[in-house]
Design an enzyme around this catalytic site. Structure first.
Site, PDB file in Angstrom:
ATOM      1  N   ASP A 153       5.427   1.638  -5.068  1.00 52.11           N
ATOM      2  CA  ASP A 153       4.850   1.980  -6.373  1.00 52.11           C
ATOM      3  C   ASP A 153       4.908   3.482  -6.589  1.00 52.11           C
ATOM      4  O   ASP A 153       4.935   4.269  -5.630  1.00 52.11           O
ATOM      5  CB  ASP A 153       3.422   1.461  -6.501  1.00 52.11           C
ATOM      6  CG  ASP A 153       2.450   2.078  -5.508  1.00 52.11           C
ATOM      7  OD1 ASP A 153       2.822   2.191  -4.326  1.00 52.11           O
ATOM      8  OD2 ASP A 153       1.324   2.442  -5.910  1.00 52.11           O
ATOM      9  N   GLU A 181      -0.350   2.029  -3.565  1.00 51.62           N
ATOM     10  CA  GLU A 181      -0.773   3.235  -2.865  1.00 51.62           C
ATOM     11  C   GLU A 181      -1.194   4.334  -3.827  1.00 51.62           C
ATOM     12  O   GLU A 181      -2.100   5.110  -3.544  1.00 51.62           O
ATOM     13  CB  GLU A 181       0.360   3.752  -1.974  1.00 51.62           C
ATOM     14  CG  GLU A 181      -0.083   4.776  -0.925  1.00 51.62           C
ATOM     15  CD  GLU A 181      -0.033   6.219  -1.388  1.00 51.62           C
ATOM     16  OE1 GLU A 181      -0.512   7.111  -0.676  1.00 51.62           O
ATOM     17  OE2 GLU A 181       0.490   6.472  -2.514  1.00 51.62           O
TER      18      GLU A 181
END
Length: 388
Positions: free
Chosen positions: A73, A143
């Site tokens: 991500d 994250e």
């Protein structure tokens, strides 16, 4: 193509802004499945949060077991018209690879995957020719945001399956100025809170009928932030408390507010636990406030504990691999913010080593293609030493 540049470009072309996956984990899954890994895709979620897709892949079934951690991500690209190359184009220009996540940290993932594929090809498709050893990947899509449905739950899921990790390399952009200058071997803990001071609201023309919390919170802010929390430890800089906002919620200039509040964050070292740190701050607050100031702290939940991987065989192995490729002996650092290493550290020793972080989260995030090639060689060198 399974070289680092090709893998990185495929990953960058997936607009995987948290919590979207946009096909990024599928890129990794396809490559690792073809290489003989047992691959699992696991989705985690809980009320009030977005469901997040995660990936765990392993080849081999015995120790020693090294895992490569990371996240696919990325943060939003911002004003995409300000990019000189498309934020999700994966363009290469003048020796640089452009795209959101090039540095943080799709480039690092691409290098670890490419290095593992090279290592397996050189050893008959196994971590070692004798069949011993295991290599795995822990890749999350959560994250860059709240980090509740990613690595922390993926590790718990793996533990219930009996997975045991001996060491981890997390491909976060650890280097400051040039590749090979820094390995992160620890991170400070992070704890946020809000200081509330209660007064009595009233008209400014009649202060004797009110109790103004603004001077009181000013005194408390100084008292809590001026006195050092400590003077640092063997591997960490001094802890520090920083106030980040002060507010009374007052739009009128002729009203004494009834309450003042101030937000703060503490980055703390291994001289404290979260509980001992809170106790220390509460004691200092009580000492300054006494019986006159009505003050309290509301602590925010935190999953950012302090950790450190102490120097030893694993760190020296990584240092040797880095020095061989770059000619630099990296600093063992515990500076910077938080990362998913804080979760991994509860399961095995972890180091962070990836690309140079100068352009992460910026417009025109980019990395030299030469650094992708060098980082792949470094990871390959770590694997050779680890299994050798």
């Amino acid at each position: 193509m399974n070289d680092a540049l090709s893998i990185a470009r495929d990953l960058l072309r997936c607009p995987s802004v948290t919590p979207a996956d946009a096909g990024a984990l599928g890129v990794v899954e396809k490559i690792l499945s073809a290489a003989g890994f047992e691959v699992h895709r696991i989705t985690f979620g809980e009320p009030g949060t977005a469901d997040i897709d995660n990936l765990y892949a392993r080849i081999g079934s015995t120790a020693p077991h090294i895992t490569f951690g990371g996240h696919t991500d990325v943060v939003p690209p911002g004003d995409e018209s300000a990019w000189s190359h498309g934020a999700f184009s994966g363009d290469v220009k003048d020796g640089f690879l452009y795209g959101r996540g090039a540095v943080d940290m799709k480039g690092g993932i691409a290098c670890s995957v490419a290095a593992v594929l090279e290592h397996l090809a050189a050893h008959g498709g196994k971590p070692r020719e004798d069949g011993n050893g295991s290599i795995s990947f822990l890749i999350t899509g959560d994250e860059e945001d709240i980090s509740v449905n990613g690595t922390i739950k993926l590790l718990q899921w793996a533990a219930t399956r009996g997975e045991k990790f001996d060491h981890c390399v997390l491909g976060e952009p650890s280097n400051v100025e040039q590749l090979g200058d820094c390995i992160k071997v620890g991170r400070r803990g992070s704890q946020s809170g809000t200081l509330y001071v209660d007064g009595i609201q009233g008209h400014v023309a009649y202060p004797q009928r009110a109790s103004n919390p603004v001077p009181d919170i000013s005194r408390l802010i100084l008292a809590l932030s001026e006195e050092p929390l400590d003077h640092g430890s063997a591997q960490f800089q001094a802890s520090h408390l920083e106030f980040t906002s002060v507010d009374v919620g007052n739009t009128a200039s002729n009203v004494i507010p009834g309450q003042a509040r101030a937000k703060f964050n503490i980055r703390y070292n291994d001289l404290h636990t979260r509980e001992s740190l809170r106790d220390l701050v509460e004691q200092r607050l009580a000492k300054t406030a006494g019986n006159r100031i009505r003050a309290r702290i509301v602590w925010e939940p935190s999953n950012s504990n302090v950790f450190v991987t102490k120097p030893g065989a694993f760190t020296e192995l990584a240092v040797a691999a880095i020095e061989e490729v770059t000619g630099r002996r990296p600093e063992l650092s515990t500076s910077g913010g938080t990362s998913d290493a804080r979760f991994i550290a509860s399961y095995c020793p972890v180091i962070e080593f990836g690309l140079v972080g100068q352009t992460m989260h910026q417009i025109d995030e980019r990395t030299p293609v030469a650094d992708l090639e060098k980082l792949t060689k470094i990871y390959r060198g770590i694997l050779e030493r680890y299994f050798g």
